[in-house]
Scaffold this motif. Structure first.
Motif, short mmCIF file in Angstrom:
data_model
loop_
_atom_site.label_atom_id
_atom_site.label_comp_id
_atom_site.label_asym_id
_atom_site.label_seq_id
_atom_site.Cartn_x
_atom_site.Cartn_y
_atom_site.Cartn_z
N GLY D 16 0.83 -1.21 0.00
CA GLY D 16 0.00 0.00 0.00
C GLY D 16 0.86 1.24 0.00
N ASP D 17 0.51 2.22 -0.82
CA ASP D 17 1.32 3.44 -0.85
C ASP D 17 1.06 4.30 0.37
OD1 ASP D 17 -1.27 4.02 -1.76
OD2 ASP D 17 -0.56 5.82 -2.77
N ALA D 18 2.00 5.15 0.67
CA ALA D 18 1.89 6.01 1.85
C ALA D 18 2.53 7.35 1.54
CB ALA D 18 2.60 5.35 3.04
N PRO D 19 1.91 8.45 1.99
CA PRO D 19 2.48 9.76 1.71
C PRO D 19 3.87 9.88 2.35
CG PRO D 19 0.24 9.95 2.59
CD PRO D 19 0.66 8.52 2.75
N GLY D 20 4.83 10.30 1.59
CA GLY D 20 6.20 10.40 2.08
C GLY D 20 7.11 9.40 1.37
N MET D 21 6.52 8.44 0.68
CA MET D 21 7.35 7.47 -0.05
C MET D 21 8.24 8.21 -1.06
SD MET D 21 5.08 4.05 -0.75
CE MET D 21 5.08 2.70 0.45
N ASN D 22 7.69 9.23 -1.70
CA ASN D 22 8.50 9.97 -2.66
C ASN D 22 9.69 10.67 -1.98
OD1 ASN D 22 7.23 9.41 -5.12
ND2 ASN D 22 5.59 10.88 -4.67
N ALA D 23 9.46 11.18 -0.80
CA ALA D 23 10.55 11.82 -0.07
C ALA D 23 11.63 10.80 0.25
CB ALA D 23 10.02 12.48 1.20
N ALA D 24 11.22 9.57 0.53
CA ALA D 24 12.21 8.52 0.81
C ALA D 24 12.98 8.15 -0.45
CB ALA D 24 11.50 7.29 1.39
N ILE D 25 12.27 8.02 -1.56
CA ILE D 25 12.93 7.73 -2.83
C ILE D 25 13.97 8.80 -3.14
CG2 ILE D 25 12.59 7.59 -5.34
CD1 ILE D 25 9.71 6.52 -4.70
N ARG D 26 13.54 10.05 -3.02
CA ARG D 26 14.44 11.19 -3.27
C ARG D 26 15.69 11.11 -2.39
NH1 ARG D 26 14.70 16.11 -0.40
NH2 ARG D 26 15.30 17.96 -1.62
#
Lengths: 328, 328, 328, 328
Positions: D16-26
């Motif tokens: 399940g996706d979660a807000p902040g995953m993009n910040a972790a990827i970055r």
């Protein structure tokens, strides 16, 4: 609808950015695509037009941008486009790239450039009003205005929390160099004690009287909204002079600034921008040029771009009175 | 838990207001009520204590306030309470009203007042750390800090929209006179190019180097976050000097200001404030005084109020490095 | 303006609550006060009128409510008011309390009650359209509609994040039992693939065709907005049948529900409600009765309450087409 | 820090996706870049790993994503990766592309897959806890949890407006199939009357008693928060049975649903995700494998991935009591 003569259009954003510009770009691109018209995105406003900073745009290039503030095509204020040489170069780029018509999203300055360009070189242009200031004639609302109102109001709401907790007076400056729409509406919406806008002749004595009245009625904290373009005095000077007159007041100043230009566009702005972007392409297909697409009384209308520049939306006088009556 | 000796407590908010103070007040009042302890609300901080500006509070007096910014008890900075005469009057009000103990919600200044008062007159006091600056020792987080972080970050997000659209550099000042917590965390969260805080020795040359590096990497817009208390120079001066060094940059300044103090508290702040307000009453029931209730590693802890005032939360050095690495 | 015959008015909210009702109440109370007309607040809608659940309201009773969702006067659907006995009691309460006129904030049902009451007993009534559904004739927008649009759109934006991350299809139901305004506008604003509303004859085949077209164009996730009152099938059934037709789709349903009724009102709603509340008092002062105050093309207008009930705002046909064109 | 043996890593998001995953990827991408480690993005979780759906990522590929909900790398639940054949293919893709190590962002399921894969093929793996449920051992908070809390709370705040206006009882279901963290904290933050979570043995009689107590104390509207995974009964059944017991109550149900998974991440989530993403690369550089990067008591810690899967964060018992005490 025939579009025999319309094969390729370009879209650009120019001047100050406004939330909803992306929704307008998306609408231009997808409407063009629907009608089998090619669409070019110009990066960086008129500067990009001069330099041929172009990108081919299809329906997928504008996926997932309807909710983004700013403009994916970037914006700029171009000095070179104000010169004939600059515009000549821009025209050559249009010719070279087969561009029949331009959709120019922006405000006064953007439209002035578009108008001169159209008159000089015969390139078809259509304007789409994108500016948070709402000071463009020919449309009830401009793109970005509703979002800016909500942003300003939410910021004022937050400041009111601390104003109330500390019994303070806040002078809050909102955007609007020539127009008081943001100030007047965000001021009414946040229950401001007074609202100072360029369209109204304000005086310090009126302001001080309002403070006195408020004091008598037991108001212990107050918010005064000042439009950026207020002519009586700067927001800091107004605060200063109020302090001199009421030394007991705990007075603060807040300049809301550039937060008012950004943020995800409101629903009203996204729908408005979608309608106008769609309308711009429809207008060009009808053979219109040198006009601006706008929405008035919920209908799509086209106004000569000259009128859009010269005439101005008037502040509703009723609102001024309502603001005063409801403040206390 | 025995509370034989605790019949009536008073609660006040003092110093700068912070979102979540109302949730703390609510928790104090309802926990007291649950344990059959009377609770008095003091209006206007220590000034209200001196003047006996009291209101009896029951569970229903704090209905529907958990979500409100500011403080329903109002706050103030009291000069009189810094004098012995002032505190003497405050003590008399406590005696007259049968107040056994005080819950003081606020920051450094609030705690200093509470400590002296407790030492002089033997009134029990317990502190609850309420300040957006997060600079209080004895708790991982202070009430209002998380909300202020989100408010600052959301404002920066909005500014970034317009910065990106116009290829601009923004210097954005956030709150924090002595501490860089808001600047550092909101800066990391908004992908700031650089973050200037009082806890770190900054230099113009470092800043300029960062700009040069960013330029080389193709960044076309940038945001620099400056804590209010930055010692290198004021935010306006920093912008000015950057402009002199990089004349081509289109530089703007934005001072976020008082919006950071208001707004509906975040979930984390409401829960934190609820736990601390509850903890304050529990602490008093245990006979504690001259301590501050805090949450560390998810546990309720009590710290001597003296330590809370004198010691300071340190900026996490890792975060500084992370900020730098992730900026580009 | 003479108001010799208007000494005391009452204001009530009835039916489903809508954000901005408090701003309307505030405007009624403060405008009345400005014109030296007494104002009574009726708690709990027509039930409160029958029971005499009244509270005297002055300018300070409506401080700091302009930003609150819901209605401080509470609302209810009254069965008793639909009976003659109930209305007789209500009339007696009006007489006993010297109430000359009623301002009724609500929707269809509220206005129907007001109209009958006015006709039976000669009490002056004026309606103020407060409903998120925007289905009241005589005003471009109803109070609460703009806020509900933004609430729905923001929720859909959030769902789109997860839809996109997982390549999912979401059927999202928004409010609107008889009208598709919320669905159509929030759908356009969130780039929905399809929008199903009661005003439009929808078919499963059209819907499936749209899915197929989207698939061909490489769309990997989609959102379909369904108005509560859609007649083709329930939202769950639509999802079910789509799953049968496209077994590979990962389909989810989300019913946005009551979040759409609450929340701090938007700027547009606060200004609209302020103007209408003000307009209602002005209308009564002019001797009007059995009318509704509305704003059309930015002007205050009064519409016979009968028309407001019977006629309906039409969905803009252009918008339907725009929605379709911009979806891909 | 030596990274001789670490030349190329891959990062993926799964479950399940979660807000902040993009910040972790970055953070993973930029930290790797800073240390001259190549970084590959895997699209679509383990499915993408099996299929070699890879994209080279540099610092600019993750520009302007820190503020976006969802995951730019998409996510999926892969059945094939649960088979040895699937994992064999994934291993071959790793070998073919020279991938030394995997950063796996997700929850329980994601970690289980990573652990087996590491044990079978010796590929280094490190987990980053990304799930709104906060049910992962080895970190105080998981990525997305804080944002989900705020989303749930803001939705409940809106519902409370309408609950209060209509004197209604709302049963609101929030996410959390196995864990009550969201329910408990959003419930405390919104002043819920009762909170039902899987970790606590609830009974209808307790619930009804609470309603009776509330009624006696004059509460006219109430909100009950139910975790998705509540074992007593479904949210609809709870509402049903309450209606049978209290026929006069006007009861509504609201399932908040997938809005809780999306939205711009909160400041706390962006900082947390940045720290963990950074920590994951640092951990790999230290030679760690089969561990999860977490933040405990504000420090970066590594926990054997087996513990992260098997052990669970416990609900704070104090919070349960605080919830009860503060509800009335």
């Amino acid at each position: 609808m025939g579009n025999a003569s319309l094969k390729k259009i370009a879209v650009l954003t120019s001047g100050g950015d406004a939330p909803g510009m992306n929704a307008a770009i998306r609408a231009v691109v997808r409407t063009a695509n629907y009608h089998k018209i090619d669409c070019i995105g110009v990066r960086g406003g008129y500067t990009g037009l001069i330099e041929g900073n172009f990108t081919k745009m299809g329906p997928r290039s504008v996926s997932n941008i309807i909710n983004l503030g700013g403009t994916i095509l970037r914006s700029a204020r171009s000095k070179e486009f104000r010169t004939e040489e600059g515009r000549q170069k821009a025209f050559e780029q249009c010719q070279k790239n087969g561009i029949d018509a331009l959709v120019c999203i922006g405000g006064d300055g953007t439209f002035t450039g578009a108008k001169i360009f159209a008159e000089e070189f015969g390139v078809k242009v259509i304007g789409v009003p994108g500016t948070i200031d709402n000071d463009i004639f020919g449309t009830d609302f401009t793109i970005g205005y509703d979002t800016a109102l909500n942003t300003a109001m939410e910021a004022i709401d937050k400041i009111r929390d601390t104003a109330t907790s500390h019994n303070r007076v806040f002078f809050i400056e909102v955007m609007g160099r020539d127009a008081g729409f943001i100030a007047l509406n965000s001021g009414i919406a946040s229950g401001a004690l007074d609202i100072l806008i360029p369209e109204k002749k304000d005086s310090l004595e009126d302001l001080f009287e309002t403070f006195e009245k408020a004091q008598k009625r037991g108001k212990t904290s107050s918010i005064v909204i000042v439009a950026e373009g207020e002519r009586l005095a700067s927001t800091y000077e107004l605060a200063e002079q109020t302090k001199q007159r009421f030394p007991d007041y705990d007075i603060r100043v807040s300049i809301l600034g550039h937060i008012q230009r950004g943020g995800a566009p409101s629903c009203a702005d996204r729908v408005l921008a979608s309608r106008m972007g769609y309308g711009a392409v429809v207008g060009l297909m009808k053979g219109l040029t040198n006009v601006m697409a706008g929405i008035r009384s919920n209908d799509l209308v086209f106004t000569p771009i000259e009128d859009a520049i010269k005439k101005h939306n008037e502040i509703n006088q009723d609102l001024l009175q309502i603001a005063e009556i409801l403040a206390m």
